[in-house]
Scaffold this motif. Structure first.
Motif, PDB file in Angstrom:
ATOM      1  N   TYR A  25       0.803  -1.228   0.000  1.00 58.25           N
ATOM      2  CA  TYR A  25       0.000   0.000   0.000  1.00 58.25           C
ATOM      3  C   TYR A  25       0.835   1.275   0.000  1.00 58.25           C
ATOM      4  O   TYR A  25       0.326   2.356  -0.241  1.00 58.25           O
ATOM      5  CB  TYR A  25      -1.038  -0.024   1.139  1.00 58.25           C
ATOM      6  CG  TYR A  25      -0.520   0.287   2.527  1.00 58.25           C
ATOM      7  CD1 TYR A  25      -0.658   1.556   3.081  1.00 58.25           C
ATOM      8  CD2 TYR A  25       0.100  -0.694   3.299  1.00 58.25           C
ATOM      9  CE1 TYR A  25      -0.204   1.841   4.356  1.00 58.25           C
ATOM     10  CE2 TYR A  25       0.544  -0.418   4.569  1.00 58.25           C
ATOM     11  CZ  TYR A  25       0.401   0.850   5.091  1.00 58.25           C
ATOM     12  OH  TYR A  25       0.861   1.118   6.356  1.00 58.25           O
ATOM     13  N   SER A  62       6.089   3.175  11.874  1.00 57.03           N
ATOM     14  CA  SER A  62       5.553   3.252  13.246  1.00 57.03           C
ATOM     15  C   SER A  62       6.597   3.068  14.337  1.00 57.03           C
ATOM     16  O   SER A  62       6.288   3.284  15.512  1.00 57.03           O
ATOM     17  CB  SER A  62       4.443   2.225  13.428  1.00 57.03           C
ATOM     18  OG  SER A  62       3.290   2.697  12.793  1.00 57.03           O
ATOM     19  N   ASN A 165      -6.160   6.569   7.103  1.00 53.24           N
ATOM     20  CA  ASN A 165      -5.536   7.559   7.997  1.00 53.24           C
ATOM     21  C   ASN A 165      -6.242   8.914   7.899  1.00 53.24           C
ATOM     22  O   ASN A 165      -6.392   9.623   8.888  1.00 53.24           O
ATOM     23  CB  ASN A 165      -4.055   7.726   7.665  1.00 53.24           C
ATOM     24  CG  ASN A 165      -3.242   6.533   8.145  1.00 53.24           C
ATOM     25  OD1 ASN A 165      -3.719   5.743   8.954  1.00 53.24           O
ATOM     26  ND2 ASN A 165      -2.026   6.400   7.640  1.00 53.24           N
ATOM     27  N   VAL A 252       5.677  -0.727   9.512  1.00 52.66           N
ATOM     28  CA  VAL A 252       5.351  -1.451   8.271  1.00 52.66           C
ATOM     29  C   VAL A 252       6.501  -1.508   7.270  1.00 52.66           C
ATOM     30  O   VAL A 252       6.425  -2.245   6.292  1.00 52.66           O
ATOM     31  CB  VAL A 252       4.113  -0.900   7.520  1.00 52.66           C
ATOM     32  CG1 VAL A 252       2.834  -1.243   8.203  1.00 52.66           C
ATOM     33  CG2 VAL A 252       4.226   0.572   7.249  1.00 52.66           C
TER      34      VAL A 252
END
Ligand code: GLN
Length: 299
Positions: A25, A62, A165, A252
């Protein structure tokens, strides 16, 4: 620990990348080689070991969240921070809109996207670019690292807007849970996720928490480590705390950071992720290392 120990564990763990998938993604991540694997272990006495593709730079994604929390604790103090975000673990994915809705638009914890978006919106600075730059300089100064903004990944992220998001930021904005506009909050969040460095940089960031410097409040480091333990690996956090027992955070990009208070920090990078979004080979490596050297905080 010797380099031979690390080499052996790394060779065994590399194979576990096969059970993971490189996320698609973020378009620039799709180009990552699933065989990349790097580890760096650092101690407060400045002993360093690294193995694998240690020269690769990758986005923190993250893994930056514990440092977002630390920075804001330092800037605003604990009372203000925990008026903006909770400290409860979640059993839903890191980008769950449903979790935010269930919680009446109050972000459940700082390791979820909702919590991190709420926190970065309170960073000092006039806009996303200034907020991220002040934060980057603070991290580089505190940890003695040279993080840079990965412009390639940032354009890739901005080229394919992350609707999930955006929806989270919108809900936060409507509930007056942001310190900036919705657009600035998303822009700051995307930028801080695209701060990049090597496994050595990541391990040195971890040392900030393992052995706080005089310039950082040690109580803030304790808070960050506790929240990494309960929330750092999302739905896998509780099981990992029982099986491995060290505060850990994933991203990620395949980045993974564990901190053993007073002993050191372990940084891994391996892009294929398990179904929860944690680096498959990285987690395997940590489990083996923690077992071999009895690193659990609870033993
Ligand atoms: N930028 C990523 C996202 O919002 C960070 C999430 C992660 O690393 N788990 O999807």
């Amino acid at each position: 620990m010797t380099l031979a120990d690390l080499d052996l564990l790394a060779a065994q763990s590399r194979r576990h990348a096969e059970i993971g998938r490189v996320p698609k993604y973020i378009p620039s991540f799709a180009r990552a080689n699933p065989n990349w694997f790097a580890v760096h272990v650092a101690t407060p006495l400045q002993q360093h070991w690294s193995v694998g593709d240690r020269h690769l730079a990758f986005c923190l994604m993250s893994v930056v969240k514990p440092f977002v929390l630390l920075y804001l604790l330092e800037k605003l103090g604990s009372d203000q921070v925990f008026q903006a975000v909770g400290m409860q673990p979640s059993d839903l994915p890191f980008n769950s809109l449903m979790q935010l809705q269930t919680d009446h638009s109050f972000p459940r914890n700082p390791m979820l996207n909702s919590g991190a978006i709420a926190l970065v919106s309170r960073f000092p600075g006039l806009n996303g670019s200034e907020r991220c730059e002040y934060f980057r300089q603070w991290l580089n100064r505190q940890a003695g690292v040279t993080l840079h903004l990965d412009h390639d990944t940032l354009s890739s992220v901005k080229g394919l807007p992350n609707e999930q998001n955006r929806a989270i930021a919108q809900v936060l904005g409507e509930a007056h849970q942001l310190g900036s506009s919705v657009g600035d909050a998303i822009d700051t969040y995307e930028r801080v996720c695209c701060l990049a460095g090597t496994v050595e940089d990541l391990a040195k960031l971890g040392l900030l928490l393992a052995q706080p410097r005089a310039t950082v409040n040690p109580n803030h480091c304790c808070t960050v480590l506790a929240i990494m333990t309960t929330c750092g690996l999302y739905e896998a956090s509780a099981q990992f705390a029982v099986e491995v027992g060290i505060p850990t955070k994933s991203g990620v990009s395949g980045a993974l950071l564990s901190v053993v208070p007073r002993e050191g920090a372990i940084a891994c990078y391996s892009p294929p992720l398990d179904s929860i979004g944690n680096s498959a080979a990285g987690l395997h490596f940590l489990k083996q290392l923690a077992r071999r050297f009895h690193l659990t905080l609870f033993g």
